[in-house]
Motif scaffolding. Structure first.
Motif, PDB file in Angstrom:
ATOM      1  N   TRP A 244       0.982  -1.166   0.036  1.00 43.77           N
ATOM      2  CA  TRP A 244       0.283  -0.248  -0.134  1.00 43.77           C
ATOM      3  C   TRP A 244       0.531   1.483   0.121  1.00 43.77           C
ATOM      4  O   TRP A 244       1.325   2.052  -0.774  1.00 43.77           O
ATOM      5  N   GLN A 245       1.624   1.334   0.825  1.00 38.32           N
ATOM      6  CA  GLN A 245       2.662   2.057   0.881  1.00 38.32           C
ATOM      7  C   GLN A 245       4.075   2.167   1.479  1.00 38.32           C
ATOM      8  O   GLN A 245       3.969   0.826   2.296  1.00 38.32           O
ATOM      9  N   VAL A 246       5.199   2.832   0.946  1.00 43.30           N
ATOM     10  CA  VAL A 246       6.591   1.947   1.227  1.00 43.30           C
ATOM     11  C   VAL A 246       6.919   3.828   1.049  1.00 43.30           C
ATOM     12  O   VAL A 246       7.136   4.278  -0.334  1.00 43.30           O
ATOM     13  N   GLY A 247       7.513   4.415   2.727  1.00 44.57           N
ATOM     14  CA  GLY A 247       8.194   5.109   2.859  1.00 44.57           C
ATOM     15  C   GLY A 247       9.587   5.817   3.358  1.00 44.57           C
ATOM     16  O   GLY A 247       9.680   4.266   3.940  1.00 44.57           O
ATOM     17  N   VAL A 248       9.927   5.976   2.954  1.00 46.94           N
ATOM     18  CA  VAL A 248      12.187   6.556   4.190  1.00 46.94           C
ATOM     19  C   VAL A 248      12.370   7.753   3.945  1.00 46.94           C
ATOM     20  O   VAL A 248      11.508   8.911   2.896  1.00 46.94           O
ATOM     21  N   ASP A 249      12.532   7.968   5.112  1.00 45.00           N
ATOM     22  CA  ASP A 249      12.689   9.553   5.784  1.00 45.00           C
ATOM     23  C   ASP A 249      13.496  10.471   4.738  1.00 45.00           C
ATOM     24  O   ASP A 249      14.726   9.480   4.166  1.00 45.00           O
ATOM     25  N   PRO A 250      13.833  11.201   4.046  1.00 45.42           N
ATOM     26  CA  PRO A 250      14.247  11.711   2.901  1.00 45.42           C
ATOM     27  C   PRO A 250      15.879  11.747   3.183  1.00 45.42           C
ATOM     28  O   PRO A 250      16.950  11.779   2.358  1.00 45.42           O
TER      29      PRO A 250
ATOM     30  N   ILE B 276      17.544   1.390   1.828  1.00 44.74           N
ATOM     31  CA  ILE B 276      16.448   1.009   2.835  1.00 44.74           C
ATOM     32  C   ILE B 276      14.604   0.423   2.447  1.00 44.74           C
ATOM     33  O   ILE B 276      14.583  -0.585   2.602  1.00 44.74           O
ATOM     34  N   ALA B 277      14.884   1.022   1.723  1.00 42.82           N
ATOM     35  CA  ALA B 277      13.045   0.989   0.523  1.00 42.82           C
ATOM     36  C   ALA B 277      13.370  -0.594   0.499  1.00 42.82           C
ATOM     37  O   ALA B 277      12.257  -1.300   0.236  1.00 42.82           O
ATOM     38  N   SER B 278      14.483  -1.281  -0.329  1.00 41.68           N
ATOM     39  CA  SER B 278      14.547  -2.539  -0.981  1.00 41.68           C
ATOM     40  C   SER B 278      14.836  -3.443   0.379  1.00 41.68           C
ATOM     41  O   SER B 278      13.707  -4.485   0.041  1.00 41.68           O
ATOM     42  N   LYS B 279      15.506  -3.169   1.218  1.00 44.06           N
ATOM     43  CA  LYS B 279      15.272  -3.900   2.513  1.00 44.06           C
ATOM     44  C   LYS B 279      13.985  -4.542   2.971  1.00 44.06           C
ATOM     45  O   LYS B 279      13.673  -5.611   4.152  1.00 44.06           O
TER      46      LYS B 279
END
Ligand SMILES: CC(C)(COP(=O)(O)OP(=O)(O)OC[C@H]1O[C@@H](n2cnc3c(N)ncnc32)[C@H](O)[C@@H]1OP(=O)(O)O)[C@@H](O)C(=O)NCCC(=O)NCCS
Length: 176
Positions: free
Chosen positions: A88-94, A101-104
């Motif tokens: 639904w959502q994937v987010g990483v701090d800017p 991190i998103a891939s992990k």
């Protein structure tokens, strides 16, 4: 510090030794909501994130550094398609982007017990979101499989004029 580890025969980039990938707790819901508020992701109520942490924790992952939330993925298995995990959502701090991190987060999700029967990862992505498109194409490469793109939620479905269409990205079949 960056390095490489082997996860189920896949090579994954380790963003930093201090980032952990965990099941969300109820308390993580508000930090997920705050991260979304500071991003280009669609805004939702805090309730939605707290609810995901309660009822879909097994298919959600939080990334934390020194106890602070730096990324998350919220996902669920559609009731009629038990071989699909819908992100639904994937987010990483800017401040933490571009470190893998998103891939992990996605790899952690796919390798959860709750996803043992999953063969496809799906997500909707807007045509302008190149970072997200790269993320799912990279996932397909990592698993040596396809990433197909098709229309799903067209612009006319949204109540206002300022929402782009959401394309369906489908990665798979995945062999684990
Ligand atoms: C999309 C997002 C989650 C990626 O997080 P990340 O931790 O920086 O991603 P990763 O470091 O794991 O990178 C994964 C791949 O995407 C690519 N990528 C990351 N940011 C990119 C950008 N801005 N433009 C193009 N490619 C990008 C990386 O290069 C990598 O691919 P590669 O190995 O082929 O080079 C992050 O940019 C984000 O939170 N964006 C805002 C929220 C959002 O749009 N979420 C997705 C919609 S649900």
């Amino acid at each position: 510090m960056k390095g490489e580890i082997t996860i189920n025969s896949q090579i994954a980039t380790v963003p930093t030794e201090t980032v952990s990938f965990e099941l969300p707790t109820l308390e993580d819901g508000s930090a997920m909501w705050e991260l979304v508020n500071n991003s280009t992701l669609d805004q939702n109520s805090a309730y939605k994130y707290i609810m995901m942490c309660e009822y879909f924790a097994e298919t959600c992952v939080v990334a934390k550094e020194n106890g602070k939330l730096v990324g998350f993925v919220t996902a669920f298995i559609p009731p009629k398609r038990q071989d699909v995990i819908f992100v639904w959502q994937v987010g990483v701090d800017p401040s933490q982007r571009g470190k893998g991190i998103a891939s992990k987060l996605l790899n952690e999700l796919i390798n959860r017990k709750a996803c043992e029967n999953i063969r496809f990862v799906e997500a909707t992505v807007t045509p302008s979101n190149k970072a997200s498109q790269s993320l799912f194409r990279k996932l397909a490469r990592e698993y040596n499989t396809k990433c197909s793109v098709s229309d799903l939620f067209t612009e006319d479905l949204f109540p206002s004029d300022d929402h782009e269409a959401e394309l369906n990205f489908r990665v798979g079949p995945i062999q684990k």
